[in-house]
Design a protein around this motif. Structure first.
Motif, short mmCIF file in Angstrom:
data_model
loop_
_atom_site.label_atom_id
_atom_site.label_comp_id
_atom_site.label_asym_id
_atom_site.label_seq_id
_atom_site.Cartn_x
_atom_site.Cartn_y
_atom_site.Cartn_z
N ASN A 15 0.86 -1.17 0.00
CA ASN A 15 0.00 0.00 0.00
C ASN A 15 0.90 1.23 0.00
O ASN A 15 1.51 1.60 1.01
CB ASN A 15 -0.91 -0.01 1.23
CG ASN A 15 -1.98 1.05 1.16
OD1 ASN A 15 -1.80 2.12 0.56
ND2 ASN A 15 -3.12 0.78 1.79
N GLU A 16 1.00 1.88 -1.16
CA GLU A 16 1.95 2.99 -1.35
C GLU A 16 1.68 4.14 -0.39
O GLU A 16 2.60 4.77 0.12
CB GLU A 16 1.86 3.48 -2.80
CG GLU A 16 2.88 4.55 -3.15
CD GLU A 16 2.80 4.98 -4.60
OE1 GLU A 16 3.45 5.95 -4.97
OE2 GLU A 16 2.03 4.31 -5.36
N GLN A 17 0.39 4.44 -0.12
CA GLN A 17 0.04 5.53 0.78
C GLN A 17 0.55 5.28 2.20
O GLN A 17 0.97 6.18 2.91
CB GLN A 17 -1.47 5.74 0.78
CG GLN A 17 -2.02 6.25 -0.53
CD GLN A 17 -1.41 7.60 -0.90
OE1 GLN A 17 -1.26 8.49 -0.05
NE2 GLN A 17 -1.03 7.75 -2.16
N TRP A 18 0.50 4.00 2.60
CA TRP A 18 1.02 3.67 3.93
C TRP A 18 2.52 3.94 3.99
O TRP A 18 3.02 4.40 5.01
CB TRP A 18 0.74 2.19 4.25
CG TRP A 18 -0.71 1.92 4.59
CD1 TRP A 18 -1.75 2.73 4.38
CD2 TRP A 18 -1.20 0.74 5.20
NE1 TRP A 18 -2.91 2.17 4.81
CE2 TRP A 18 -2.60 0.90 5.33
CE3 TRP A 18 -0.63 -0.45 5.63
CZ2 TRP A 18 -3.42 -0.07 5.87
CZ3 TRP A 18 -1.44 -1.42 6.19
CH2 TRP A 18 -2.83 -1.24 6.31
N SER A 19 3.22 3.65 2.87
CA SER A 19 4.68 3.89 2.84
C SER A 19 4.99 5.37 2.85
O SER A 19 5.90 5.82 3.54
CB SER A 19 5.29 3.23 1.59
OG SER A 19 5.06 1.84 1.60
N ILE A 20 4.23 6.13 2.08
CA ILE A 20 4.47 7.58 2.00
C ILE A 20 4.19 8.24 3.34
O ILE A 20 4.95 9.11 3.79
CB ILE A 20 3.62 8.20 0.88
CG1 ILE A 20 4.08 7.66 -0.49
CG2 ILE A 20 3.68 9.72 0.91
CD1 ILE A 20 3.21 8.09 -1.64
N ARG A 21 3.13 7.85 4.02
CA ARG A 21 2.74 8.49 5.28
C ARG A 21 3.37 7.81 6.50
O ARG A 21 3.16 8.24 7.61
CB ARG A 21 1.23 8.48 5.44
CG ARG A 21 0.48 9.25 4.35
CD ARG A 21 -0.93 9.55 4.81
NE ARG A 21 -1.62 8.35 5.28
CZ ARG A 21 -2.36 7.57 4.52
NH1 ARG A 21 -2.51 7.87 3.23
NH2 ARG A 21 -2.94 6.51 5.01
N ALA A 22 4.13 6.74 6.22
CA ALA A 22 4.75 5.99 7.33
C ALA A 22 3.70 5.61 8.36
O ALA A 22 3.75 5.98 9.54
CB ALA A 22 5.87 6.78 7.96
#
Length: 815
Positions: A203-210
């Motif tokens: 989930n890219e958003q989880w990676s971006i928002r940590a």
């Protein structure tokens, strides 16, 4: 009601159950084993992936730390050389700068205009503090996403004098490492920093928002364990997951390798579907075989049942013929036995039909006999066998119908007939003559009634006439006169010619009652009045009769307490020797001094005492009191006297009347058997009762004399006079009252005296009231006499005075 199920279905179900149960158990066991093996394999696989990836990331972190340390040394010794730039870029270190408190940051690598952060984030401060504590040691911070162009991990090493060399490390390598591992549809790798924030995730958003996933079960477990396997719920996929996890050395990072459980169970589900289809196939095959076997067993049995049902409906000669080529041995044996039995039934049925025909003819005769017997039973139950008249039971039915169907203008009349003098004729001539008299009387009464009127016999010498009438009741008077007339006609009983009369009591409904018992009771009261008035007459029930019955009931109630309350008294009437005038005997007479009615004559209460049974208690009291009085007189030295004690016939029939007790009282008082005489009525002798005979013979054995009272008024047999040793005959006052010279009464008296003397019996005349009567009886040879001419009944004190004054002779005088 029990529910019945076909045997075919029972066998089918049993076979299906027996075949499918092992199949289902084996299938379930295999599926369980496969699922356990698959789970163990998945655990091993996911743990291996996590540990391998952990090792790779550890090498990457070590390499990055080594390059960063080299740059730090180079900067510390001389200035930064650009020949390190390609190497830094290769490890995704996009900025290298020096940071000092209060002076800000000085870049060595990357764009100098780039502002990494305005203030130091908390996770970077932690790494800097760790670096300050361990100089020249490289530390990795947690991921930072605020104030940086991309998610960044900061490397920190302490240079001294509050200066730190900082490196901004991008997470591209981690993302690439994460994206390279894929298995199944949703199986993936997730990398976290030491604080549980996402470094790399599908989930890219989880990676971006940590995204913070520090509460996830594998992340929690990694705080205490370096590696392992865990199950948890994934909020991203909304599914239960299984994951292998491992820590990355020297960094605090964590790796989890999750996969949905549904993907892991795909094989077992596939195996389950396969087992299901196999089970369906087994059900079908077993069902066909079971049904065939059930039909093979049940069909012959059904043929037996059908054949048996046909035989039960009369279809004889039917047998079971199975059409299948294969039949179980047991079924074949059953069919053979059934066919044999059917043959025997057919034979027995044929014989039975023949017997039935024979028995039917016999039964026809039996039915006729039984019907006749039933008619006889009904006749006997409802009609008197002697006269053929309706009995009491039929009378109740007739009277009930008459009362129920009575019109308002009608009244139901009940006439109770009692034959006078019947008992004497029955006793003297015998029961056969008495029965003949009853039959003739019944026929005469029947000739007096009209159609719709009924005659019934109550029992003994009592008859009932039942009729309805309208008007003034003239029919009852007319019928009563006809009955009185026809029954007063002489009856020819063989060679004997006898005369009787009848007393009739009449009660009407509704005037005198609307119940059967009330009408019978009132008619009986009216008949009782007819007898008292001289018999051979008809008397109607009136309210005064009811009042008289009420008076008798009240009198009976008072009489029950008379002995206890000492209201009874004894009087003594002298009995003298007619030849000498000597007072030798006295008759004991009981008198009742009622508290409100005064003196009551025995003729008014003795019959009430007999009806209620109190006469036994009174009789015992009279005997005991008379014996006690006689004992007292003897002790005083008065002239010897013999007391004649009256007794009621009712006393001798009661068990409470114990003659032996009387004799014991006499003996205990010191008196002899010659001191008393027991007076009985001649009717008592005619009953010929064993109980009475035993008590009278007890007097004879004890030497107690017996006097027969009111002789000549009944129908006594002379044989009884000898059987019971009668010592005295007392001529009834009815023969004395009109005694005249050469009169019929005198002839009767002389005949009695002669007969008695021939039998050795003394004679006592009662009711003498004149000197003329006394002289005639003396001349006739009578032995003793009593009456008002000599003395009236006296109380004990007056009689005691008489004993003391006239010890030898009592001169006749009118009193």
């Amino acid at each position: 009601m029990n529910r019945r199920i076909s045997l075919r279905y029972i066998l089918f179900v049993i076979c299906m159950f027996a075949a499918l149960l092992p199949t289902l158990m084996v299938s379930s066991w295999v599926q369980h084993q496969v699922q356990q093996n698959e789970t163990a394999t998945v655990h091993e696989k996911h743990l291996l992936i996590a540990r391998n990836l952990s090792t790779a990331l550890a090498r990457y972190a070590n390499d990055t730390a080594a390059i960063f340390s080299s740059a730090n040394q180079q900067i510390s010794l001389e200035h930064f050389h650009n020949d390190l730039s390609p190497l830094l870029k290769e490890i995704n270190l996009y900025a290298l700068f020096e940071w000092q408190q209060g002076r800000g940051q000085r870049f060595f690598y990357g764009e100098s205009t780039l502002s990494i952060f305005n203030s130091v984030p908390a996770q970077v401060q932690v790494a800097m503090e760790q670096a300050r504590a361990n100089k020249n040691q490289v530390y990795f911070s947690g991921v930072v996403v605020e104030g940086v162009p991309q998610p960044t991990i900061f490397l920190a090493v302490y240079q001294g004098q509050d200066r730190f060399l900082m490196g901004a490390l991008g997470t591209q390598y981690l993302l690439e490492s994460q994206s390279e591992v894929r298995f199944g549809e949703l199986g993936h790798v997730a990398i976290f920093d030491q604080y549980g924030r996402v470094l790399a995730h599908p989930n890219e958003q989880w990676s971006i928002r940590a995204k913070d996933l520090s509460g996830l079960a594998p992340v929690v477990l990694m705080r205490d364990n370096n590696f392992g396997v865990s199950e948890f719920y994934s909020p991203a996929l909304q599914a239960d997951m299984i994951a292998g996890y491992a820590k990355v050395e020297n960094t605090g990072w964590g790796i989890i390798v999750p996969q949905p459980l549904t993907e892991l169970q795909a094989y077992s589900l596939k195996l389950q579907r396969y087992a299901f289809f196999v089970s369906l196939l087994c059900v079908f095959v077993v069902g066909v075989i079971s049904w065939y076997l059930a039909c093979m067993i049940v069909r012959p049995i059904s043929q037996v049942v059908d054949t048996a049902q046909g035989i039960s409906h009369g279809e004889m000669g039917k047998f079971v013929n199975p059409k299948r080529w294969f039949i179980p041995v047991e079924i074949a044996a059953l069919i053979a036995k059934f066919n044999a039995m059917a043959g025997e039934v057919y034979t027995s049925r044929t014989l039975l039909e023949q017997r039935v025909k024979q028995r039917t003819a016999a039964l026809s005769k039996e039915v006729a006999v039984r019907k006749k017997a039933e008619e006889q039973v009904w006749q006997q139950a409802n009609f008197d066998p002697l006269t053929g008249l309706p009995n009491r039971r039929m009378l109740n039915r007739l009277l009930s119908d008459a009362l129920a169907t009575r019109l308002e203008t009608e009244r139901v009349s009940l006439m109770l007939l009692d034959l006078d003098q019947f008992k004497g004729i029955n006793d003297t001539l015998g029961h056969d003559m008495g029965d003949m008299l009853l039959q003739i009387a019944a026929q005469r009464i029947q000739h007096c009634i009209l159609q719709g009127e009924h005659v019934a016999r109550l029992g003994g010498d009592e008859f009932i006439i039942l009729l309805k009438e309208s008007g003034d009741g003239s029919r009852v008077a007319e019928l009563g006169e006809a009955v009185l007339k026809t029954l007063s006609t002489p009856f020819q009983l063989g060679i004997e010619r006898v005369y009787i009369s009848t007393s009739i009591g009449v009660a009407f409904s509704p005037n005198d009652g609307e119940k059967i018992d009330d009408l019978l009771k009132h008619a009986d009261q009216a008949m009782y009045v007819a007898k008292q008035e001289g018999r051979n007459r008809l008397s109607y029930f009136t309210a005064s009769l009811q009042e008289q019955a009420q008076v008798r009931r009240l009198l009976a109630n008072d009489l029950r307490q008379a002995v206890a309350k000492k209201q009874l008294h004894l009087h003594y009437q002298p009995i003298v020797d007619l030849n000498t005038g000597e007072l030798l005997k006295a008759e004991v007479l009981v008198r009742w001094l009622h508290p409100s009615q005064g003196w009551i004559s025995p003729s008014d209460f003795i019959h009430v005492a007999e009806e209620t049974g109190v006469v036994v208690e009174i009789g015992n009291w009279v005997f005991s009191t008379a014996v006690a009085q006689l004992k007292a007189w003897k002790e005083r030295g008065l002239s010897p006297i013999q007391l004649s004690i009256n007794t009621s016939p009712k006393q001798y029939y009661e068990a409470e009347c114990d003659v032996n007790q009387w004799l014991n009282e006499l003996s205990e008082a010191g008196l002899s058997s010659a001191d008393v005489v027991m007076e009985i009525t001649e009717g008592l002798l005619m009953e010929n009762s064993p109980v009475v005979n035993e008590k009278l013979l007890a007097f004879s054995k004890a030497g107690v004399e017996v006097a027969l009272d009111d002789f000549g008024t009944g129908y006594s047999s002379l044989a009884y006079l000898q059987k019971f040793d009668i010592e005295y005959l007392k001529i009834d006052r009815m023969f004395i009252h009109n005694l005249e010279q050469d009169g019929d009464d005198l002839i009767v008296c002389k005949a009695i005296v002669v007969m008695a003397h021939k039998l050795g019996i003394h004679v006592i005349a009662e009711g003498i009231e004149t000197e003329h009567q006394a002289n005639l009886l003396r001349e006739a040879g009578c032995d003793f006499a009593q009456g008002y001419w000599f003395a009236k009944p006296l109380p004990h004190d007056e009689f005691e005075l008489m004993l003391s004054e006239s010890s030898a002779c009592l001169l006749p005088q009118k009193r």
